[in-house]
Design a protein around this motif. Sequence first.
Motif, PDB file in Angstrom:
ATOM      1  N   LYS A   1      23.530  45.956   8.214  1.00  0.00           N
ATOM      2  CA  LYS A   1      24.973  46.183   8.321  1.00  0.00           C
ATOM      3  C   LYS A   1      25.230  47.374   9.236  1.00  0.00           C
ATOM      4  CE  LYS A   1      25.983  44.376   3.699  1.00  0.00           C
ATOM      5  NZ  LYS A   1      26.586  44.689   2.379  1.00  0.00           N
TER       6      LYS A   1
ATOM      7  N   ASP B   1      27.010  53.327   8.307  1.00  0.00           N
ATOM      8  CA  ASP B   1      28.054  53.985   7.524  1.00  0.00           C
ATOM      9  C   ASP B   1      27.785  55.482   7.584  1.00  0.00           C
ATOM     10  OD1 ASP B   1      29.734  55.087   5.616  1.00  0.00           O
ATOM     11  OD2 ASP B   1      29.506  53.417   4.217  1.00  0.00           O
TER      12      ASP B   1
ATOM     13  N   GLN C   1      28.801  57.864   6.058  1.00  0.00           N
ATOM     14  CA  GLN C   1      28.707  58.496   4.751  1.00  0.00           C
ATOM     15  C   GLN C   1      27.281  58.489   4.205  1.00  0.00           C
ATOM     16  OE1 GLN C   1      31.383  56.754   1.900  1.00  0.00           O
ATOM     17  NE2 GLN C   1      30.697  58.049   0.203  1.00  0.00           N
TER      18      GLN C   1
END
Length: 392
Positions: A214, A217, A219
């Motif tokens: 994916k 991110d 974060q």
Amino acid sequence: MMKKLLSGLLVLIISSAVVAHDHWHDDVMTKADGQTVHFYAWGGNAAINEYIQWAAQQAEKQYGVKIKHVKITDTSSVVSQIEAEVKAGVKRQGRVDLIWVNGENFSRMKREDLLFGPWVGYLPNWRYVDQTKPVQVDFTVPTSGLESPWGAAQMNLIADRTVTPNPPLSAQELLVFARQNPGQVTYPAPPDFHGSTLIKQLLLEISGQKWFQKPVDPQFFARLTQPLWDYLDQLHPYLWRQGKTFPANAADMHRMLANGTLKLSVSFNPNEVSNLIARETLPKTAFSYGFSRGMIGNVHFVAIPVNARSKEGAQVFANFLLSPQAQARKADTKIWGDGTVLDPERLPAADRQLFGELPAQNMMNSVPTLAEPHSSWMPALEEEWLKRYGHR
């Protein structure tokens, strides 16, 4: 009723195929004749350069399309050039007609609407492509008919069995091997493609594969990559020149392996070692291998920028690169040794024999293939690597 419906459907399919063939011949082949295609492709490998030169000669001889190989070292800078042209309003006279791209740059071009198409499904030789290979996605991003597959490859390491009969078969074994052989292990500095891919290879093995299909991110980036940086902090002191400087590319590493400076080199073509032996760059005792749990593999592609001036010629050349003749020559280890994207079972018998005469791609058949992380991981990893290790 059903019989008439099926009969009508068959007529529609045949009619569509005829229309597509006529479109290709009238609207593409005719316009391509006499065009000059500026093909921007990595120029750091003599065997590849010679193959492109041969393909260019064939394209001009068979189709009247002139190919100029523009040798590049950094594809991302070419993408920036295309982007600048498009923003400046250069819609049909762009300098790049065809570009050899990897997943990172394809994703960027697709996101910024810098690609012409879809066009790949219309190529006459598309019917021969092996659909079981990842030809519909590039670093997890759907290709959407915007780039044509050219070859299949896999990350691998190269060693000399008279010097290194038992090479490291995992990331942890590589660390032990480097400690036992200080100064004789290294890798190209990112953003060199081989260096960046090795970094991704180590990340997948150290942190696991499931997190990286994916998009990045922010974060969680630091937490997921910290094991990689910890590993490299341990590895670098034992590298060539203590990891303070790095080779520029894989070709440099091949030369260092040949002269005894290094005990390992890197490649993204398991058959490249055979080509290097044939060219007497490496000794006959050189061999390629992969980590036992698998190595990153993918399909590489060519794409047409949205503002290319010779779009028809670019399509004709891309179609030739997919021909059984061109793919078989490319797969020959004496020529290049790059894996084919064609399915021999889809080919006419005469063309199938071209591939039956080629050496088996042993490493690609025996080492598991790991899927590429999402395209966003490569620039993120390169940026962080440069922050930590690029300015010593």
